[in-house]
Scaffold this motif. Structure first.
Motif, PDB file in Angstrom:
ATOM      1  N   GLY A 162       0.832  -1.193   0.000  1.00 39.88           N
ATOM      2  CA  GLY A 162       0.000   0.000   0.000  1.00 39.88           C
ATOM      3  C   GLY A 162       0.866   1.241   0.000  1.00 39.88           C
ATOM      4  O   GLY A 162       2.093   1.164  -0.010  1.00 39.88           O
ATOM      5  N   ALA A 163       0.214   2.384   0.051  1.00 39.56           N
ATOM      6  CA  ALA A 163       0.923   3.660  -0.050  1.00 39.56           C
ATOM      7  C   ALA A 163       1.542   4.068   1.279  1.00 39.56           C
ATOM      8  O   ALA A 163       1.015   3.801   2.351  1.00 39.56           O
ATOM      9  N   LEU A 174      -2.702  13.462  13.881  1.00 40.15           N
ATOM     10  CA  LEU A 174      -2.649  12.019  13.634  1.00 40.15           C
ATOM     11  C   LEU A 174      -1.575  11.364  14.491  1.00 40.15           C
ATOM     12  O   LEU A 174      -1.800  10.305  15.099  1.00 40.15           O
ATOM     13  N   LEU A 175      -0.407  12.001  14.578  1.00 41.08           N
ATOM     14  CA  LEU A 175       0.696  11.449  15.355  1.00 41.08           C
ATOM     15  C   LEU A 175       0.321  11.350  16.837  1.00 41.08           C
ATOM     16  O   LEU A 175       0.546  10.316  17.478  1.00 41.08           O
ATOM     17  N   ASP A 176      -0.249  12.413  17.372  1.00 44.65           N
ATOM     18  CA  ASP A 176      -0.627  12.407  18.777  1.00 44.65           C
ATOM     19  C   ASP A 176      -1.702  11.357  19.057  1.00 44.65           C
ATOM     20  O   ASP A 176      -1.700  10.704  20.111  1.00 44.65           O
ATOM     21  N   SER A 177      -2.629  11.191  18.120  1.00 43.48           N
ATOM     22  CA  SER A 177      -3.681  10.186  18.289  1.00 43.48           C
ATOM     23  C   SER A 177      -3.093   8.777  18.343  1.00 43.48           C
ATOM     24  O   SER A 177      -3.494   7.951  19.179  1.00 43.48           O
ATOM     25  N   LEU A 178      -2.135   8.505  17.466  1.00 36.30           N
ATOM     26  CA  LEU A 178      -1.487   7.192  17.463  1.00 36.30           C
ATOM     27  C   LEU A 178      -0.681   6.975  18.738  1.00 36.30           C
ATOM     28  O   LEU A 178      -0.654   5.872  19.291  1.00 36.30           O
ATOM     29  N   ASP A 179      -0.014   8.027  19.230  1.00 37.85           N
ATOM     30  CA  ASP A 179       0.721   7.911  20.489  1.00 37.85           C
ATOM     31  C   ASP A 179      -0.211   7.519  21.629  1.00 37.85           C
ATOM     32  O   ASP A 179       0.107   6.644  22.438  1.00 37.85           O
ATOM     33  N   ARG A 180      -1.345   8.194  21.717  1.00 36.70           N
ATOM     34  CA  ARG A 180      -2.287   7.900  22.806  1.00 36.70           C
ATOM     35  C   ARG A 180      -2.797   6.468  22.709  1.00 36.70           C
ATOM     36  O   ARG A 180      -2.977   5.795  23.723  1.00 36.70           O
ATOM     37  N   ARG A 181      -3.020   6.005  21.497  1.00 39.08           N
ATOM     38  CA  ARG A 181      -3.547   4.654  21.308  1.00 39.08           C
ATOM     39  C   ARG A 181      -2.512   3.599  21.682  1.00 39.08           C
ATOM     40  O   ARG A 181      -2.849   2.568  22.279  1.00 39.08           O
ATOM     41  N   THR A 182      -1.245   3.829  21.348  1.00 39.41           N
ATOM     42  CA  THR A 182      -0.225   2.795  21.559  1.00 39.41           C
ATOM     43  C   THR A 182       0.444   2.873  22.913  1.00 39.41           C
ATOM     44  O   THR A 182       0.658   1.855  23.579  1.00 39.41           O
ATOM     45  N   LEU A 201       7.515   9.310   7.811  1.00 43.33           N
ATOM     46  CA  LEU A 201       6.707   8.519   6.880  1.00 43.33           C
ATOM     47  C   LEU A 201       5.357   8.257   7.526  1.00 43.33           C
ATOM     48  O   LEU A 201       5.285   7.940   8.721  1.00 43.33           O
ATOM     49  N   VAL A 202       4.291   8.366   6.739  1.00 46.36           N
ATOM     50  CA  VAL A 202       2.938   8.261   7.275  1.00 46.36           C
ATOM     51  C   VAL A 202       2.083   7.344   6.405  1.00 46.36           C
ATOM     52  O   VAL A 202       2.182   7.366   5.173  1.00 46.36           O
ATOM     53  N   VAL A 203       1.255   6.549   7.066  1.00 48.21           N
ATOM     54  CA  VAL A 203       0.188   5.784   6.412  1.00 48.21           C
ATOM     55  C   VAL A 203      -1.123   6.239   7.030  1.00 48.21           C
ATOM     56  O   VAL A 203      -1.251   6.297   8.264  1.00 48.21           O
ATOM     57  N   ASP A 204      -2.103   6.577   6.197  1.00 46.92           N
ATOM     58  CA  ASP A 204      -3.406   7.002   6.703  1.00 46.92           C
ATOM     59  C   ASP A 204      -4.462   6.586   5.693  1.00 46.92           C
ATOM     60  O   ASP A 204      -4.620   7.207   4.642  1.00 46.92           O
ATOM     61  N   GLU A 205      -5.161   5.486   6.003  1.00 42.09           N
ATOM     62  CA  GLU A 205      -6.159   4.963   5.092  1.00 42.09           C
ATOM     63  C   GLU A 205      -7.344   4.434   5.881  1.00 42.09           C
ATOM     64  O   GLU A 205      -7.347   4.463   7.122  1.00 42.09           O
ATOM     65  N   LEU A 206      -8.353   3.933   5.199  1.00 46.98           N
ATOM     66  CA  LEU A 206      -9.578   3.502   5.865  1.00 46.98           C
ATOM     67  C   LEU A 206      -9.329   2.372   6.859  1.00 46.98           C
ATOM     68  O   LEU A 206     -10.001   2.278   7.890  1.00 46.98           O
ATOM     69  N   THR A 207      -8.354   1.517   6.572  1.00 50.48           N
ATOM     70  CA  THR A 207      -8.111   0.359   7.441  1.00 50.48           C
ATOM     71  C   THR A 207      -7.238   0.685   8.641  1.00 50.48           C
ATOM     72  O   THR A 207      -7.053  -0.168   9.521  1.00 50.48           O
ATOM     73  N   GLY A 208      -6.661   1.875   8.693  1.00 49.92           N
ATOM     74  CA  GLY A 208      -5.819   2.223   9.837  1.00 49.92           C
ATOM     75  C   GLY A 208      -4.791   3.268   9.468  1.00 49.92           C
ATOM     76  O   GLY A 208      -4.800   3.841   8.364  1.00 49.92           O
ATOM     77  N   SER A 209      -3.868   3.511  10.399  1.00 51.52           N
ATOM     78  CA  SER A 209      -2.865   4.561  10.191  1.00 51.52           C
ATOM     79  C   SER A 209      -1.596   4.228  10.954  1.00 51.52           C
ATOM     80  O   SER A 209      -1.566   3.316  11.789  1.00 51.52           O
ATOM     81  N   ALA A 225       1.674   2.361  15.013  1.00 52.61           N
ATOM     82  CA  ALA A 225       0.662   2.049  14.007  1.00 52.61           C
ATOM     83  C   ALA A 225      -0.532   1.370  14.675  1.00 52.61           C
ATOM     84  O   ALA A 225      -0.453   0.900  15.815  1.00 52.61           O
ATOM     85  N   THR A 226      -1.631   1.307  13.934  1.00 50.51           N
ATOM     86  CA  THR A 226      -2.834   0.680  14.457  1.00 50.51           C
ATOM     87  C   THR A 226      -2.867  -0.818  14.213  1.00 50.51           C
ATOM     88  O   THR A 226      -3.721  -1.517  14.766  1.00 50.51           O
ATOM     89  N   SER A 227      -1.947  -1.332  13.390  1.00 47.95           N
ATOM     90  CA  SER A 227      -1.898  -2.772  13.133  1.00 47.95           C
ATOM     91  C   SER A 227      -0.475  -3.189  12.799  1.00 47.95           C
ATOM     92  O   SER A 227       0.339  -2.368  12.364  1.00 47.95           O
TER      93      SER A 227
END
Length: 295
Positions: A162-163, A174-182, A201-209, A225-227
């Protein structure tokens, strides 16, 4: 011995680097490893980090000086949304076993007393490990991936599924949101400092980020990352983006980061044991690769 807060000055930043270099080079010598010979741009980045932490966390950053004002020890720690981190802890060899390290660590822990979570990327030094364990941290054995980027490495890695995009300051939410999640707390202003010195480098798509910082010197410094699938894509993209001849390092990998180990082994990188990821009030974040400095 006097303990004082670190100041946002060139002199204090250099003092921290000098203490850390002497302490860590001694540890390398005891393990039969060569001393670090870092280029000027890396030294400048370290000084910039020291000054950044002196600005954002003056209560958590301390310098120990002897009776004639010479620096003999230092500790740098941060608080980010309830997550405390130890960015640096070093005492000159000639000043060890005199209680200086104990006082520095006590000051840093006091700064984080209201935080629910704590994280340290610790070395293999048994005295440091004992200090962190006494402070209530669980020691998770860590691994390190190292190697040289060459044509073979790049041909071994699979094509991206993927991209992956270049990130900028506009991705901060987006970065802060991922930090809080992980890891439970955003890095906040640390992202501004990292963006000054590293590619994002960033990934941001419907299946995750997800996101990943990669330094010009080949260090993969921070990844969330979310996955596992997206984390693996980011790490693969980071390795593929490095010029041939670059010495690459991916550090602070616990057993929960097998996805990263698999990417590194597929690329032909060498896997070795390397210290501990020390955690308090939290499980090993995953998929996540902590930064030794920003955690």
């Amino acid at each position: 011995m006097i303990l004082r807060q670190l100041r946002d000055t060139e002199e204090d930043a250099e003092a921290v680097r000098t203490v850390a270099s002497a302490a860590f080079d001694t540890s390398r010598a005891l393990r039969g490893e060569p001393a670090a010979d870092w280029p000027p741009d890396r030294l400048a980045r370290i000084d910039s980090r020291n000054r950044h932490l002196a600005r954002t966390d003056p209560g958590g950053c301390w310098l120990a000086v002897d009776d004639v004002g010479m620096p003999v020890g230092t500790v740098l720690s941060t608080r980010r949304e309830g997550t405390w981190g130890l960015a640096l802890f070093a005492v000159l060899p000639r000043a060890q076993r005199r209680g200086i390290g104990r006082e520095l660590m006590a000051a840093a822990l006091l700064y984080g007393r209201a935080c629910l979570r704590g994280i340290i990327c610790g070395s293999r030094d048994p005295r440091a490990a004992a200090t962190y364990r006494r402070a209530g941290f669980t020691l998770h054995p860590a691994m390190r991936l190292r190697g040289t980027v060459d044509k073979e490495l790049k041909t071994r890695l699979p094509s991206l599924d993927g991209a992956v995009h270049e990130g900028t300051a506009r991705h901060r939410d987006l970065l802060d949101s991922l930090d809080r999640r992980t890891r439970g707390g955003a890095h906040g202003p640390d992202h501004e400092e990292m963006l000054r010195h590293s590619r994002l480098l960033v990934v941001d798509e419907l299946t995750g980020s997800g996101y990943c910082y990669v330094g010009a010197d080949g260090d993969v410094e921070l990844l969330a990352a979310t996955s596992r699938r997206l984390a693996g894509r980011l790490l693969t993209a980071a390795l593929l983006s490095l010029p041939e001849g670059t010495e690459v390092a991916v550090e602070n990998l616990t057993a929960e980061q097998e996805w990263a180990v698999d990417v590194g082994l597929a690329a032909g990188l060498e896997l070795s044991n390397a210290g501990y990821v020390c955690l308090r009030g939290m499980r090993p974040p995953s998929p996540y690769i902590p930064s030794g400095a920003f955690l």
